[in-house]
Design an enzyme around this catalytic site. Sequence first.
Site, PDB file in Angstrom:
ATOM      1  N   ASP A  46       8.018 -22.165  16.016  1.00 48.95           N
ATOM      2  CA  ASP A  46       7.934 -23.509  16.190  1.00 48.95           C
ATOM      3  C   ASP A  46       7.007 -23.939  17.245  1.00 48.95           C
ATOM      4  O   ASP A  46       6.805 -25.336  17.336  1.00 48.95           O
ATOM      5  CB  ASP A  46       9.535 -24.218  16.196  1.00 48.95           C
ATOM      6  CG  ASP A  46      10.177 -23.836  17.616  1.00 48.95           C
ATOM      7  OD1 ASP A  46       9.344 -22.957  18.113  1.00 48.95           O
ATOM      8  OD2 ASP A  46      11.381 -24.107  17.725  1.00 48.95           O
ATOM      9  N   SER A  47       6.258 -23.318  18.042  1.00 44.73           N
ATOM     10  CA  SER A  47       5.463 -23.574  19.018  1.00 44.73           C
ATOM     11  C   SER A  47       4.082 -24.421  18.255  1.00 44.73           C
ATOM     12  O   SER A  47       3.202 -24.981  18.693  1.00 44.73           O
ATOM     13  CB  SER A  47       4.846 -22.427  19.775  1.00 44.73           C
ATOM     14  OG  SER A  47       4.337 -21.558  19.017  1.00 44.73           O
ATOM     15  N   ASP A  85      10.389 -18.795  12.491  1.00 48.51           N
ATOM     16  CA  ASP A  85      11.132 -19.329  13.726  1.00 48.51           C
ATOM     17  C   ASP A  85      12.257 -20.383  13.094  1.00 48.51           C
ATOM     18  O   ASP A  85      11.406 -21.288  12.560  1.00 48.51           O
ATOM     19  CB  ASP A  85       9.926 -19.820  14.641  1.00 48.51           C
ATOM     20  CG  ASP A  85      10.429 -19.815  15.962  1.00 48.51           C
ATOM     21  OD1 ASP A  85      11.760 -19.400  16.353  1.00 48.51           O
ATOM     22  OD2 ASP A  85       9.881 -20.334  16.884  1.00 48.51           O
ATOM     23  N   LYS A 114      13.936 -15.715  13.446  1.00 45.04           N
ATOM     24  CA  LYS A 114      14.313 -15.634  15.038  1.00 45.04           C
ATOM     25  C   LYS A 114      14.734 -17.025  15.160  1.00 45.04           C
ATOM     26  O   LYS A 114      14.662 -17.823  14.680  1.00 45.04           O
ATOM     27  CB  LYS A 114      12.998 -15.670  15.754  1.00 45.04           C
ATOM     28  CG  LYS A 114      13.107 -15.898  17.350  1.00 45.04           C
ATOM     29  CD  LYS A 114      11.673 -15.623  18.055  1.00 45.04           C
ATOM     30  CE  LYS A 114      11.077 -17.035  18.319  1.00 45.04           C
ATOM     31  NZ  LYS A 114      11.733 -18.068  18.947  1.00 45.04           N
ATOM     32  N   GLU A 116      17.029 -19.172  18.692  1.00 44.32           N
ATOM     33  CA  GLU A 116      17.050 -19.161  20.177  1.00 44.32           C
ATOM     34  C   GLU A 116      18.522 -19.181  20.408  1.00 44.32           C
ATOM     35  O   GLU A 116      19.468 -19.900  19.934  1.00 44.32           O
ATOM     36  CB  GLU A 116      16.333 -20.402  20.844  1.00 44.32           C
ATOM     37  CG  GLU A 116      14.740 -20.365  20.305  1.00 44.32           C
ATOM     38  CD  GLU A 116      14.256 -21.704  21.036  1.00 44.32           C
ATOM     39  OE1 GLU A 116      14.757 -22.587  21.699  1.00 44.32           O
ATOM     40  OE2 GLU A 116      13.012 -21.793  20.872  1.00 44.32           O
ATOM     41  N   GLU A 183      11.955 -14.462  27.058  1.00 42.81           N
ATOM     42  CA  GLU A 183      10.875 -15.016  27.184  1.00 42.81           C
ATOM     43  C   GLU A 183      11.074 -15.806  28.865  1.00 42.81           C
ATOM     44  O   GLU A 183      12.088 -16.232  29.152  1.00 42.81           O
ATOM     45  CB  GLU A 183      10.577 -16.572  26.426  1.00 42.81           C
ATOM     46  CG  GLU A 183       9.654 -17.290  26.935  1.00 42.81           C
ATOM     47  CD  GLU A 183       9.413 -18.542  25.767  1.00 42.81           C
ATOM     48  OE1 GLU A 183       9.980 -18.421  24.600  1.00 42.81           O
ATOM     49  OE2 GLU A 183       8.556 -19.237  25.975  1.00 42.81           O
TER      50      GLU A 183
HETATM   51  O1  KIV Z   1       7.481 -20.890  18.810  1.00 42.81           O
HETATM   52  C1  KIV Z   1       7.342 -19.871  19.275  1.00 42.81           C
HETATM   53  O2  KIV Z   1       6.023 -19.607  19.556  1.00 42.81           O
HETATM   54  C2  KIV Z   1       8.335 -19.146  20.250  1.00 42.81           C
HETATM   55  C3  KIV Z   1       7.602 -18.095  21.451  1.00 42.81           C
HETATM   56  C4  KIV Z   1       7.298 -19.227  22.485  1.00 42.81           C
HETATM   57  C5  KIV Z   1       8.647 -17.198  21.652  1.00 42.81           C
HETATM   58  O3  KIV Z   1       9.347 -19.271  20.045  1.00 42.81           O
END
Ligand code: KIV
Length: 289
Positions: A46-47, A85, A114, A116, A183
């Site tokens: 989600d970056s 994500d 993934k 968090e 992280e």
């Molecule tokens: O969204 C992402 O790229 C991430 C990384 C910062 C671990 O979750």
Amino acid sequence: MAKRKSVLDFYKMKESGEKVSWITAYDAPTASLAEQAGIEMLLVGDSVGMCVYGNGGTNEMTMPTMLGHTSAVRRAAMNTFVIGDMPFLSYQISCEEAVANAGAFIRVGADAIKLEGGRRVAPQIRAISDAGIVVFGHIGLTPQSSGQLGGFKAQGLTAESAADMIADAEAVQEAGARFLLVEAVAPEVTAIIREKLTIPVYGIGAGPHTDGELLIVADLLGIFEAFKPKFVKRYANLAVEMKKAFEAYRADVKNLAFPGPEHVYNMLPGELEKLRAAEGKAKGKGKRG
Ligand code: KIV
């Protein structure tokens, strides 16, 4: 081209001490190039919210946006393990929603998801894992809750915070996650976590004591200019290259150096003359007298 690795392959790599290299990818060209380079895992992070959409954080991202990017990455990198994500509020509200949204990533081709958080998302990790979906936990600096963490700050720097990290890591494994991403955590703490857990522990800004390393693609390539975290190593400076290319293109347009004769599609031989003759006839017909 190597075939797509399975969860078992990644466990074997951990056993043999071979580190996994993974990066984020949000689009088809990047995913394809990463696969050609032998990168073993792609995270559709989600970056993307910061790196592509220009947001200050990641919480603007939604399920439809993340699914679109995930399917682009999957199409372009059929032989690479892809992780979707889960965006903000796609799993926090209830276990039922978490399972449905995790399933949506699998439906567009992700191999795993993934999410968090540590202890507080253990029920969701359990529910998604029980649905047969491979889960990556993610602890330490968790951008979706960066407000509570006081910003994008390193974690585990005090004994109290380190104990919290360790308890979160254990809870994630206990809940059924098959992998853990740590992280921006002090390397001493990452080492303890890796010693305590049996699942592969990967890091981004978490030091060398990991089973694999993740970098955000825009950091690696040097195209994210807003800030550069301490843990980033730039392997290229594409921002400079891109700006040079844009300037050169602009200059060519202004100087009439582009497009040149080699960039055009000419009419077939004799066709221009035919067109002119036809136009001449049409003009003649239109005249009086
Ligand atoms: O969204 C992402 O790229 C991430 C990384 C910062 C671990 O979750």
